[in-house]
Design a protein around this motif. Sequence first.
Motif, short mmCIF file in Angstrom:
data_model
loop_
_atom_site.label_atom_id
_atom_site.label_comp_id
_atom_site.label_asym_id
_atom_site.label_seq_id
_atom_site.Cartn_x
_atom_site.Cartn_y
_atom_site.Cartn_z
N PRO A 357 0.83 -1.21 0.00
CA PRO A 357 0.00 0.00 0.00
C PRO A 357 0.86 1.26 0.00
O PRO A 357 1.97 1.26 0.54
CB PRO A 357 -0.78 -0.12 1.31
N GLU A 358 0.34 2.31 -0.62
CA GLU A 358 1.02 3.61 -0.52
C GLU A 358 0.88 4.13 0.90
O GLU A 358 -0.11 3.86 1.57
CB GLU A 358 0.39 4.59 -1.50
N ALA A 359 1.88 4.88 1.32
CA ALA A 359 1.90 5.36 2.70
C ALA A 359 0.61 6.07 3.08
O ALA A 359 0.10 5.92 4.19
CB ALA A 359 3.10 6.29 2.90
N ARG A 370 3.88 2.23 10.33
CA ARG A 370 3.09 2.20 9.11
C ARG A 370 3.02 0.77 8.57
O ARG A 370 4.03 0.06 8.56
CB ARG A 370 3.80 3.09 8.08
N VAL A 372 3.18 -2.09 5.92
CA VAL A 372 3.94 -2.15 4.67
C VAL A 372 3.36 -3.17 3.69
O VAL A 372 3.88 -3.32 2.59
CB VAL A 372 5.43 -2.49 4.92
N LEU B 68 8.75 -6.36 -8.60
CA LEU B 68 7.99 -5.45 -7.77
C LEU B 68 8.82 -4.17 -7.69
O LEU B 68 9.94 -4.19 -7.19
CB LEU B 68 7.76 -6.08 -6.38
N ILE B 70 9.18 -0.43 -6.29
CA ILE B 70 8.65 0.37 -5.17
C ILE B 70 9.42 1.70 -5.10
O ILE B 70 10.64 1.72 -4.95
CB ILE B 70 8.80 -0.37 -3.82
N GLU B 75 11.84 10.34 4.87
CA GLU B 75 11.21 11.29 5.78
C GLU B 75 11.88 12.66 5.63
O GLU B 75 13.07 12.75 5.33
CB GLU B 75 11.36 10.81 7.24
N ARG B 156 2.93 8.81 -8.90
CA ARG B 156 3.71 7.75 -9.56
C ARG B 156 5.01 8.30 -10.15
O ARG B 156 5.70 7.61 -10.89
CB ARG B 156 2.92 7.10 -10.71
N ALA B 177 10.03 -8.08 -0.24
CA ALA B 177 9.49 -6.72 -0.17
C ALA B 177 9.09 -6.39 1.27
O ALA B 177 9.38 -5.31 1.78
CB ALA B 177 8.28 -6.59 -1.10
N LEU B 181 10.81 -3.41 3.40
CA LEU B 181 9.97 -2.27 3.77
C LEU B 181 9.84 -2.15 5.29
O LEU B 181 9.72 -1.05 5.82
CB LEU B 181 8.60 -2.39 3.11
N LYS B 182 9.87 -3.27 5.98
CA LYS B 182 9.84 -3.20 7.44
C LYS B 182 11.10 -2.51 7.97
O LYS B 182 11.04 -1.75 8.94
CB LYS B 182 9.72 -4.60 8.05
N ARG B 185 10.93 1.42 7.00
CA ARG B 185 9.84 2.31 7.39
C ARG B 185 10.17 3.27 8.52
O ARG B 185 9.46 4.27 8.69
CB ARG B 185 8.57 1.51 7.72
N ALA B 188 11.46 6.05 6.02
CA ALA B 188 10.89 6.37 4.72
C ALA B 188 9.50 5.79 4.58
O ALA B 188 9.07 4.99 5.40
CB ALA B 188 11.80 5.78 3.64
N ALA B 189 8.79 6.21 3.53
CA ALA B 189 7.41 5.74 3.28
C ALA B 189 7.23 5.41 1.81
O ALA B 189 7.87 6.02 0.94
CB ALA B 189 6.42 6.82 3.71
N VAL B 190 6.34 4.48 1.54
CA VAL B 190 6.12 4.06 0.15
C VAL B 190 5.34 5.15 -0.61
O VAL B 190 4.28 5.59 -0.16
CB VAL B 190 5.32 2.74 0.12
N ALA B 191 5.89 5.59 -1.74
CA ALA B 191 5.20 6.57 -2.59
C ALA B 191 4.29 5.84 -3.58
O ALA B 191 3.15 6.25 -3.81
CB ALA B 191 6.21 7.43 -3.33
N TRP B 192 4.81 4.79 -4.20
CA TRP B 192 4.04 4.04 -5.20
C TRP B 192 4.67 2.66 -5.34
O TRP B 192 5.81 2.44 -4.93
CB TRP B 192 4.04 4.77 -6.57
N SER B 193 3.92 1.75 -5.94
CA SER B 193 4.49 0.44 -6.26
C SER B 193 3.76 -0.15 -7.45
O SER B 193 2.65 0.25 -7.78
CB SER B 193 4.39 -0.51 -5.06
#
Lengths: 434, 434
Positions: A357-359, A370, A372, B68, B70, B75, B156, B177, B181-182, B185, B188-193
């Motif tokens: 998911p997106e943040a 958050r 992930v 995948l 990402i 932050e 995106r 993934a 991502l864990k 986090r 940082a945060a996921v913008a898109w995937s």
Amino acid sequence: MDIRRRHVLGASVLGVGAGVGAGLLAPRDPAPAPAALPDTSGLNGARLEPFHARHQAGVETIPQAHALFIGIDLEEETTARRAVSMLRLLTDDAAALTQGRAPLADPEPELTPQPARLTVTFGFGERLVALAGRRHVPDWLRPLEEFTIDRLEPERSRGDLLLQICGDDALAVAHAARMLLKDARAFAAVAWSRTAFRRAYGSDPTGTTQRNMFGQVDGTANPGPGSEDFARLVWGESTGRADPVFSARGEPPLDLGADHPAWLREGGTTLVLRDIAMDMETWDEADRPAREFAVGRDLASGAPLTGTDEHDVPDLTAVDARGLTRISPASHVARSRNEAKPEEQIFRRVYNYHGVPEASTAGTGPSGSRRVSTAGLMFASYQADIGRQFLPIQRRLGGMDLLNQWTTPIGSTVWAIPPGIADGDYIGSRLFEG
Amino acid sequence: MDIRRRHVLGASVLGVGAGVGAGLLAPRDPAPAPAALPDTSGLNGARLEPFHARHQAGVETIPQAHALFIGIDLEEETTARRAVSMLRLLTDDAAALTQGRAPLADPEPELTPQPARLTVTFGFGERLVALAGRRHVPDWLRPLEEFTIDRLEPERSRGDLLLQICGDDALAVAHAARMLLKDARAFAAVAWSRTAFRRAYGSDPTGTTQRNMFGQVDGTANPGPGSEDFARLVWGESTGRADPVFSARGEPPLDLGADHPAWLREGGTTLVLRDIAMDMETWDEADRPAREFAVGRDLASGAPLTGTDEHDVPDLTAVDARGLTRISPASHVARSRNEAKPEEQIFRRVYNYHGVPEASTAGTGPSGSRRVSTAGLMFASYQADIGRQFLPIQRRLGGMDLLNQWTTPIGSTVWAIPPGIADGDYIGSRLFEG
């Protein structure tokens, strides 16, 4: 080698080392043929699953790497005649695509060779069966009773027609879905879909039990495809061969009862499909002993906590030095089994799903971090008789199962899986013309 | 057999049969080694791609079945020191996961064996490079100029760190993934995937060019991994071996120019990643001659309309009986090539994506029919020099390309791909410590 090392570690952490000797003598669950290297000769893409057969493919078929489940709503004004037109069209598409041929009017015929064990399995919902008119709709072909654990999303819990498209190649699956949906859209609309996966073809030895996103082995006690158990439990038939579960107990063949209509017998079965969200955040916070206590199995090997091998039968009465049962009666393994009623068994053909998911939409887990991933399981349970096989298990698990603290059913549908057909026929012909 | 039959049909429909004789004598594009059966001995899951090497894996690596992608936002308050902590952590995770080992604190170690050629490729965005402080951020490491065809979605088209996770097994990719991502986090945060795919390992003969959802072969003129062309065009290096493109023309090695900083040389490269939506509805309405005219190739075989084999070099000057060029100058093939400038070549490592929208969100195509799929291509273009290799091609295609009528870029990002590392080092060390 890594698995083995972790298994040993897991066992010693849990103090189940003392069980090793006893485990060797324990009875074993029916298991598929011993693990062997998969047949990887030639091209995987060229492998075919037969379409015209007594049973629809995609049930007893060794599970492929990819599955796309699509729930479809028929248009309001659909008549039986329209439904038959649609089923004829979709049957022709499936018959061609699964055999590596382009169906009529396929706009991307380049994507049809190399089907890689593509299968299309059709499931009929209550309304599609009712459309056939002259017949009684079976009582079991309706939404399951509500379980307290359910948080069902209405849009994931409906549909008149199910397409379960499976294959070892994601491109072939995607193309088949497009072709089928293009032919279905004059009659129907997509209610929901899930793209899901298991290990790739050839990743694991043949017969290895699938692991879900929790890392759990999932499907250990499944009847083996091709076995007498499978025939009885899934097709309501007998192969006449020896039978590890039923013969050992002198059980009579499973009597399907009056609520199983003629159009479903001799080749058909039923499917309960549950979309189960898995809370990876809270699962990751649980330590291994807590997880293994909840599951009742060693996570690395999949062995019951009273055994050493995945296929050892769990001993639900064995106690530890303090007199406590080694497998908790609230554990998933204990709750799902009923040794007294061997017919309370199902065939699970499950698939994982996973997304990032997106943040902005991810939300946070219990620790405030958050999330992930969105992860879950398409729990596809095939059985001849939902009332006698699936429901008793589901009621026990829905009422109490330590694993429930990490899982939430968010979708639930029930399907009649009509028999397979001969060349020239269409799926559902016995329902509409029988 | 099916492919061959359709190829013949396609050729006769298009009237290119007369080109067969000429095609046999035509020059050929550099191609990978002749198609051969893939190595399917043993378990596919056990195959490893090395992590510690001169180059990051996932670029020259024969493309795996799953990817995948990402995009990650750091932050706001991230410091260089924090960025290095994150990169060390993620490097350690990737080094373990790709080799089938569980990283520190992996909560699901059962999912790490059988990596099935898992790779993790790190890309650095403008802001992450700027964080390193003492250095000049290269001019090319910023959003591409706008093209009139673009309909970029801001969410995106951004990100400070790219994770490109590839592998032949979807479960291994999903687990990797989650693990990465864990660990990311806290920073940082996921913008898109995007979850994307190609043919499964072993579906096709090795060296078969990928097909996209349009059915087109995609990547025919790619430099072959391991070749001198690849080394020059992607790594800005020379293997010293014979070179079908450059040597034939007596070209000097590609000079990377002053804008390529030391931390990226000797093992690094650049990536332009374009998320290209494909309008399957309008494409399906175009007939084959119209599609092949737009592409400039026979759809079945992938051969240019002036040849018979996929790797025949298109003859952009050949004319038909009416004096018209057989390959339209507005076609995709014609617009993407520049015979006068052999350095205007890129390495495309593309992946398909596909989803089934619910009816309520699907919208309708031009004919009024409900759309049945969202499909597209993650167009990953690797090249030593974006300005001299990628941009001239993109400008020509963005200005005019018949294929544009069915494709829409909706995401666009540019990345520096740092060199590979030795054991004990971390990805980006030369940037932050050089």
